[in-house]
Design an enzyme around this catalytic site. Sequence first.
Site, mmCIF file in Angstrom:
data_model
loop_
_atom_site.group_PDB
_atom_site.id
_atom_site.type_symbol
_atom_site.label_atom_id
_atom_site.label_comp_id
_atom_site.label_asym_id
_atom_site.label_seq_id
_atom_site.Cartn_x
_atom_site.Cartn_y
_atom_site.Cartn_z
ATOM 1 N N GLU A 112 -2.889 6.466 -2.192
ATOM 2 C CA GLU A 112 -3.587 6.806 -3.443
ATOM 3 C C GLU A 112 -2.684 7.669 -4.319
ATOM 4 O O GLU A 112 -2.075 8.615 -3.831
ATOM 5 C CB GLU A 112 -4.881 7.583 -3.139
ATOM 6 C CG GLU A 112 -5.951 6.721 -2.519
ATOM 7 C CD GLU A 112 -7.289 7.440 -2.338
ATOM 8 O OE1 GLU A 112 -7.528 8.492 -2.959
ATOM 9 O OE2 GLU A 112 -8.104 6.913 -1.542
ATOM 10 N N ASP A 151 -9.349 4.317 4.760
ATOM 11 C CA ASP A 151 -9.801 5.649 5.196
ATOM 12 C C ASP A 151 -11.298 5.804 4.941
ATOM 13 O O ASP A 151 -11.886 6.829 5.280
ATOM 14 C CB ASP A 151 -8.975 6.777 4.559
ATOM 15 C CG ASP A 151 -9.029 6.777 3.052
ATOM 16 O OD1 ASP A 151 -9.690 5.899 2.465
ATOM 17 O OD2 ASP A 151 -8.411 7.678 2.441
ATOM 18 N N ASP A 207 -4.395 2.610 5.392
ATOM 19 C CA ASP A 207 -4.404 3.725 4.436
ATOM 20 C C ASP A 207 -3.683 4.927 4.996
ATOM 21 O O ASP A 207 -3.906 5.315 6.146
ATOM 22 C CB ASP A 207 -5.856 4.163 4.171
ATOM 23 C CG ASP A 207 -6.399 3.636 2.859
ATOM 24 O OD1 ASP A 207 -5.595 3.304 1.957
ATOM 25 O OD2 ASP A 207 -7.633 3.568 2.734
ATOM 26 N N GLU A 228 -9.709 0.918 -8.558
ATOM 27 C CA GLU A 228 -11.103 1.160 -8.169
ATOM 28 C C GLU A 228 -11.912 1.687 -9.348
ATOM 29 O O GLU A 228 -11.522 2.654 -10.026
ATOM 30 C CB GLU A 228 -11.136 2.157 -6.988
ATOM 31 C CG GLU A 228 -12.549 2.454 -6.518
ATOM 32 C CD GLU A 228 -12.616 3.090 -5.135
ATOM 33 O OE1 GLU A 228 -11.582 3.187 -4.449
ATOM 34 O OE2 GLU A 228 -13.731 3.487 -4.739
HETATM 35 O O1 KIV Z 1 -10.660 3.087 2.175
HETATM 36 C C1 KIV Z 1 -11.082 2.079 1.593
HETATM 37 O O2 KIV Z 1 -11.986 1.376 2.070
HETATM 38 C C2 KIV Z 1 -10.483 1.718 0.324
HETATM 39 C C3 KIV Z 1 -11.138 0.620 -0.449
HETATM 40 C C4 KIV Z 1 -12.311 1.158 -1.144
HETATM 41 C C5 KIV Z 1 -10.197 -0.040 -1.373
HETATM 42 O O3 KIV Z 1 -9.542 2.315 -0.096
#
Ligand code: KIV
Length: 273
Positions: free
Chosen positions: A124, A53, A92, A191
Amino acid sequence: MSVHSQEDNRKVTTHRLYEMKERGEKIAMLTAYDYSMAKLIDQAGTDVILVGDSASNVMAGNVTTLPITLDQMIYHGVSVTKAVNRALVVVDMPFGTCSGNPTESLNAAIRIMKETGADALKIEGGKEVIEDIRKIIDAGIPVMGHLGLMPQSINKYGTYTVRAKDEAEAKKLYEDALLLEETGCFGIVLEKIPAEVGRRIASKLRIPIIGIGAGNGVDGQVLVMHDMLGITQEFSPRFLRRYANLQETIINAVGHYVSDVKDKSFPSDNEQY
Ligand code: KIV
């Protein structure tokens, strides 16, 4: 042509990621959002391609990841899966699609899987969204967790600083990671956390732990493609290694083209019919 030594062109599966962890082979993961770049990133031997995302930032120019919609993530997911032969493609779940209503979360997850043809989803959060994650996994959809700094919660933190520096937050992070493994997640992105916390979690858990700013004791690394290729220059956290300066390359190339058009040296006699 691939620059890495590995000649294994079999499709990467969640099972193969476990095997890589078991034999100590590090997992290379990168983001991609469009067909042309995803094709190159897959050809170069990336194991996992994340339709992150972060498209909200690097593709759409938003300050945070919050505005990107489910339809927009599906658009990027479709473009990437068309290009990829080998890597595991993870999409995501965008902000608001997985936040405490398991039936709604499952519906969004099913839309992404059906419409993009992706291999898995990333979500997440830990304990707070565990029932959503459980329902999605129970429906047969592989889920990768994401803990530590969670950009979708940036308004709650108010800062992009390193997470889990104090004992209490490191303990919660560890408990959340264990819970995600017990619930059936096939991997977790950690992260921006202290390297020691990342190492400890990777050594205790059976599933692969992929770090972004989580040190070198984890099972693999992920970076945002635009950052590591130097297309973006304004974002410079300590964990970011730039492998190219495409910003300079692109500006120079385009500047050259503009001046060729202006001084009428393009197209030449050989470049016309
Ligand atoms: O959205 C993204 O690029 C991520 C990475 C930072 C792991 O979640």
